[in-house]
Design a protein around this motif. Structure first.
Motif, PDB file in Angstrom:
ATOM      1  N   GLY A 141       0.901  -1.270   0.060  1.00 44.44           N
ATOM      2  CA  GLY A 141      -0.142  -0.020   0.063  1.00 44.44           C
ATOM      3  C   GLY A 141       0.777   1.401   0.079  1.00 44.44           C
ATOM      4  N   ILE A 142       0.548   2.209  -0.692  1.00 45.47           N
ATOM      5  CA  ILE A 142       1.196   3.655  -0.739  1.00 45.47           C
ATOM      6  C   ILE A 142       0.263   4.399   0.137  1.00 45.47           C
ATOM      7  N   TRP A 143       1.294   5.228   1.094  1.00 40.75           N
ATOM      8  CA  TRP A 143       0.992   6.091   2.057  1.00 40.75           C
ATOM      9  C   TRP A 143       1.590   7.643   1.780  1.00 40.75           C
ATOM     10  N   GLU A 144       0.704   8.342   2.059  1.00 44.40           N
ATOM     11  CA  GLU A 144       1.302   9.801   2.035  1.00 44.40           C
ATOM     12  C   GLU A 144       1.256  10.344   3.447  1.00 44.40           C
ATOM     13  N   VAL A 145       2.612  10.576   3.658  1.00 46.13           N
ATOM     14  CA  VAL A 145       3.000  10.595   5.208  1.00 46.13           C
ATOM     15  C   VAL A 145       3.210  12.229   5.418  1.00 46.13           C
ATOM     16  N   ARG A 146       2.521  12.869   6.501  1.00 47.36           N
ATOM     17  CA  ARG A 146       2.738  14.246   6.721  1.00 47.36           C
ATOM     18  C   ARG A 146       3.185  14.331   8.085  1.00 47.36           C
ATOM     19  N   GLY A 147       4.051  15.285   8.590  1.00 47.21           N
ATOM     20  CA  GLY A 147       4.306  15.773   9.826  1.00 47.21           C
ATOM     21  C   GLY A 147       4.837  17.223   9.724  1.00 47.21           C
ATOM     22  N   ASN A 148       3.713  17.840  10.794  1.00 46.00           N
ATOM     23  CA  ASN A 148       4.167  19.217  10.703  1.00 46.00           C
ATOM     24  C   ASN A 148       5.585  19.633  11.542  1.00 46.00           C
ATOM     25  N   ASN A 149       5.589  18.841  12.406  1.00 44.25           N
ATOM     26  CA  ASN A 149       6.917  19.264  13.375  1.00 44.25           C
ATOM     27  C   ASN A 149       8.143  18.207  13.277  1.00 44.25           C
ATOM     28  N   ILE A 150       8.087  17.596  11.960  1.00 41.59           N
ATOM     29  CA  ILE A 150       9.332  16.369  11.929  1.00 41.59           C
ATOM     30  C   ILE A 150      10.726  17.226  11.948  1.00 41.59           C
ATOM     31  N   ILE A 151      11.539  17.111  12.313  1.00 38.95           N
ATOM     32  CA  ILE A 151      12.881  17.486  12.465  1.00 38.95           C
ATOM     33  C   ILE A 151      13.678  16.416  11.925  1.00 38.95           C
ATOM     34  N   TRP A 152      14.327  16.246  10.969  1.00 35.25           N
ATOM     35  CA  TRP A 152      15.095  15.039  10.496  1.00 35.25           C
ATOM     36  C   TRP A 152      16.644  15.337  10.950  1.00 35.25           C
ATOM     37  N   HIS A 153      17.160  14.480  11.664  1.00 32.29           N
ATOM     38  CA  HIS A 153      18.596  14.437  12.103  1.00 32.29           C
ATOM     39  C   HIS A 153      19.430  14.306  10.763  1.00 32.29           C
ATOM     40  N   GLU A 154      19.071  13.454   9.808  1.00 36.64           N
ATOM     41  CA  GLU A 154      19.697  13.749   8.518  1.00 36.64           C
ATOM     42  C   GLU A 154      18.672  13.659   7.607  1.00 36.64           C
ATOM     43  N   MET A 155      18.751  13.886   6.333  1.00 40.85           N
ATOM     44  CA  MET A 155      17.583  14.030   5.547  1.00 40.85           C
ATOM     45  C   MET A 155      17.159  12.572   4.854  1.00 40.85           C
ATOM     46  N   PRO A 156      16.026  12.216   5.101  1.00 42.64           N
ATOM     47  CA  PRO A 156      15.456  10.799   4.526  1.00 42.64           C
ATOM     48  C   PRO A 156      15.752  10.599   2.943  1.00 42.64           C
ATOM     49  N   LYS A 157      16.117   9.368   2.622  1.00 46.58           N
ATOM     50  CA  LYS A 157      16.425   9.008   1.319  1.00 46.58           C
ATOM     51  C   LYS A 157      15.581   8.092   0.868  1.00 46.58           C
ATOM     52  N   ILE A 158      15.411   8.237  -0.667  1.00 49.24           N
ATOM     53  CA  ILE A 158      14.439   7.184  -1.300  1.00 49.24           C
ATOM     54  C   ILE A 158      15.178   5.733  -1.037  1.00 49.24           C
ATOM     55  N   GLU A 159      14.134   4.897  -0.928  1.00 49.50           N
ATOM     56  CA  GLU A 159      14.373   3.391  -0.735  1.00 49.50           C
ATOM     57  C   GLU A 159      14.701   2.923   0.838  1.00 49.50           C
ATOM     58  N   GLU A 160      14.798   4.015   1.446  1.00 47.98           N
ATOM     59  CA  GLU A 160      15.274   3.985   2.947  1.00 47.98           C
ATOM     60  C   GLU A 160      14.075   3.109   3.806  1.00 47.98           C
ATOM     61  N   GLU A 161      14.405   2.304   4.600  1.00 50.14           N
ATOM     62  CA  GLU A 161      13.050   1.803   5.166  1.00 50.14           C
ATOM     63  C   GLU A 161      13.117   2.416   6.619  1.00 50.14           C
ATOM     64  N   VAL A 162      11.704   2.785   6.893  1.00 56.04           N
ATOM     65  CA  VAL A 162      11.569   3.715   8.070  1.00 56.04           C
ATOM     66  C   VAL A 162      10.372   3.133   9.043  1.00 56.04           C
ATOM     67  N   LYS A 163      10.232   3.307  10.395  1.00 53.00           N
ATOM     68  CA  LYS A 163       9.038   3.011  11.252  1.00 53.00           C
ATOM     69  C   LYS A 163       8.584   4.389  11.670  1.00 53.00           C
ATOM     70  N   CYS A 221      -5.315   6.882   3.264  1.00 51.49           N
ATOM     71  CA  CYS A 221      -4.018   6.568   3.058  1.00 51.49           C
ATOM     72  C   CYS A 221      -3.168   7.728   3.275  1.00 51.49           C
ATOM     73  N   ILE A 222      -3.533   8.544   4.412  1.00 53.47           N
ATOM     74  CA  ILE A 222      -2.703   9.448   4.875  1.00 53.47           C
ATOM     75  C   ILE A 222      -2.299   9.246   6.219  1.00 53.47           C
ATOM     76  N   PHE A 223      -0.667   9.365   6.849  1.00 56.78           N
ATOM     77  CA  PHE A 223      -0.612   9.057   7.860  1.00 56.78           C
ATOM     78  C   PHE A 223       0.140  10.371   8.610  1.00 56.78           C
ATOM     79  N   LEU A 224      -0.313  10.727   9.574  1.00 53.94           N
ATOM     80  CA  LEU A 224       0.230  11.943  10.468  1.00 53.94           C
ATOM     81  C   LEU A 224       1.343  11.380  11.424  1.00 53.94           C
ATOM     82  N   VAL A 225       2.569  11.694  11.016  1.00 49.69           N
ATOM     83  CA  VAL A 225       3.653  11.276  11.861  1.00 49.69           C
ATOM     84  C   VAL A 225       3.883  11.931  13.030  1.00 49.69           C
ATOM     85  N   LYS A 226       4.215  11.465  14.032  1.00 47.76           N
ATOM     86  CA  LYS A 226       4.934  12.012  15.194  1.00 47.76           C
ATOM     87  C   LYS A 226       6.375  11.737  15.259  1.00 47.76           C
TER      88      LYS A 226
END
Lengths: 242, 202
Positions: free
Chosen positions: A186-208, A218-223
């Protein structure tokens, strides 16, 4: 009487052509048991390495998202195959050691404790070298019905309705807006207003991802976002100072 | 033919090595141990003399067959006692019956137990032959055999451990329990049956 027994014994040895068994037979028997004992210790250590891998790889802190108590979550997460194998191996260690020449000199519990201690030390070393992970993944690929750590993690992190989602990053719009493909395709659109990345995410990287499924499809609001491997936090919600 | 004088000054280990080269030297080992082992068999099993001699013969045949298994790190006497012990257990299993004390032989060695100073010291008093007969008739073989090894054969704990193939700690526990059971049985009093209980060696 003294002469009679002696004569009878010697006579029987001569008549029946009795000879001493060759030394190699006794040595072979002893070597077989020591080798079996050594092999059992190694298998026990590797089992322990996989158990440690499970313990360290599991995300123990997310149990409440799944509406489970910690105790229930622990029971669900235990690597029963490896625990059962370790128990069988320890029993085999005891049997094999007891059948060596000097095996009778030590009490049973000391033999078991000694085996546990050796398996623990060697198992910890094997785990540190990555063998726990390697064995678990090999079994997942090749052993039918084996439920390894990978499958377990994928199951845990495939509950978007309960706030747990994982997958591979497929498209990055910016650091607050990206798409992932979950493990069911399934494809999910992930949105997070206050996410600050320690390093920029990369394509094909697996995340939890920990967050909340939106009412829209199909929208997931990430904390909180984590690496798939380990527990490194990639990005987390920042507290609003306003 | 090996003469008796050729045997006298040789150690057990030397005789084992010589026997492996020449069968004739085995008579030295047999002569050295036959009386002791026969006495031991009769003490722990209470078989008749004829049965005990049959077992004794089997013991020596087994010792000869397994001579290459003898470990010089172990006392030869402990090793041969171990084989004798195992043969008695095997014989019990084949018989599958409850052996009884045979009066003539039992009286002789029961008198020996009754007169044993160490036993008197450890159990706080002297016992009569009849008392010992009654008490032992109620004791398990595993307790009876450690009492025999300790007080009659005068083996130390290490030797008993090697003979019975049990840890020294277990031997000490068995001896303590044997003495305790002996005292308890002695207090319960009254003549008992002459049937002996035995358990399979684990």
């Amino acid at each position: 009487m003294a002469t009679n027994i002696s004569d009878k014994v010697i006579e029987k040895i001569r008549v029946e052509k009795i000879t001493p068994k060759p030394r190699w037979q006794f040595r072979l028997k002893n070597y077989v048991f020591w080798t079996a004992f050594g092999a059992s210790i190694i298998v026990g250590s590797l089992s322990f390495a996989v158990i440690l891998h499970t313990a360290f790889e599991n995300d123990w802190d997310v149990y409440h998202y799944l509406d489970k108590s910690l105790i229930t979550y622990i029971f669900v997460s235990l690597p029963y195959f490896w625990i059962a194998l370790l128990a069988i191996i320890l029993a085999a260690d005891y049997y094999e050691y007891k059948h060596t020449k000097s095996g009778y000199r030590y009490r049973g519990y000391l033999i078991v404790l000694g085996s546990v201690a050796i398996s623990f030390v060697l198992g910890a070393g094997s785990f540190y070298l990555g063998m726990g992970k390697m064995i678990d993944e090999a079994f997942s690929r090749q052993v039918p019905y084996y439920h390894g750590m990978i499958q377990h993690k994928k199951e845990i992190w495939s509950h978007p309705e309960q706030g747990l989602l994982a997958g591979k990053i497929k498209r990055i719009i910016d650091e607050k807006d990206f798409d992932i493909e979950d493990f069911n395709g399934g494809i999910w659109e992930v949105r997070g207003n206050n996410i600050i990345w320690h390093e920029m995410p990369k394509i094909e990287e697996e995340v939890k991802l920990i967050g909340e499924k939106s009412s829209s499809c199909c929208i997931f609001l990430v904390k909180e976002a984590r690496s798939w491997i380990g527990k490194e936090i990639k990005g987390e919600e920042e507290e609003d100072d306003d | 033919m090996v003469e008796n004088k050729d045997c006298l000054e040789k150690t057990d280990g030397e005789l084992v090595a010589l026997t492996l080269r020449s069968q004739d030297y085995y008579t030295c080992l047999v002569s050295r141990y036959e009386a002791k082992i026969l006495r031991y068999i009769m003490r722990i099993s209470s078989f008749s003399k004829e049965d005990a001699e049959d077992i004794l013969q089997e013991v020596f045949i087994k010792v000869y067959r397994n001579l290459n298994d003898f470990d010089q790190g172990l006392k030869f006497s402990s090793w041969i006692y171990r084989i004798a012990h195992n043969e008695v257990i095997s014989h019990y299993r084949k018989m599958k019956s409850r052996p009884t004390l045979v009066t003539t032989e039992a009286d002789k060695w029961l008198k020996t137990i009754a007169g044993n100073d160490d036993l008197e010291k450890d159990l706080d008093r002297k016992f009569t032959t009849q008392e010992i007969r009654n008490i032992l008739s109620k004791m398990d073989l595993k307790y009876k055999e450690v009492l025999v090894l300790r007080y009659l054969e005068e083996k130390d704990y290490r030797e008993i451990s090697d003979i019975l193939e049990k840890p020294m700690g277990t031997v000490a526990t068995l001896i303590n329990r044997a003495k305790k059971q002996f005292r308890e049985e002695s207090k319960s009093g009254g003549p008992g049956n002459l049937n002996l209980n035995y358990e399979r060696k684990i």
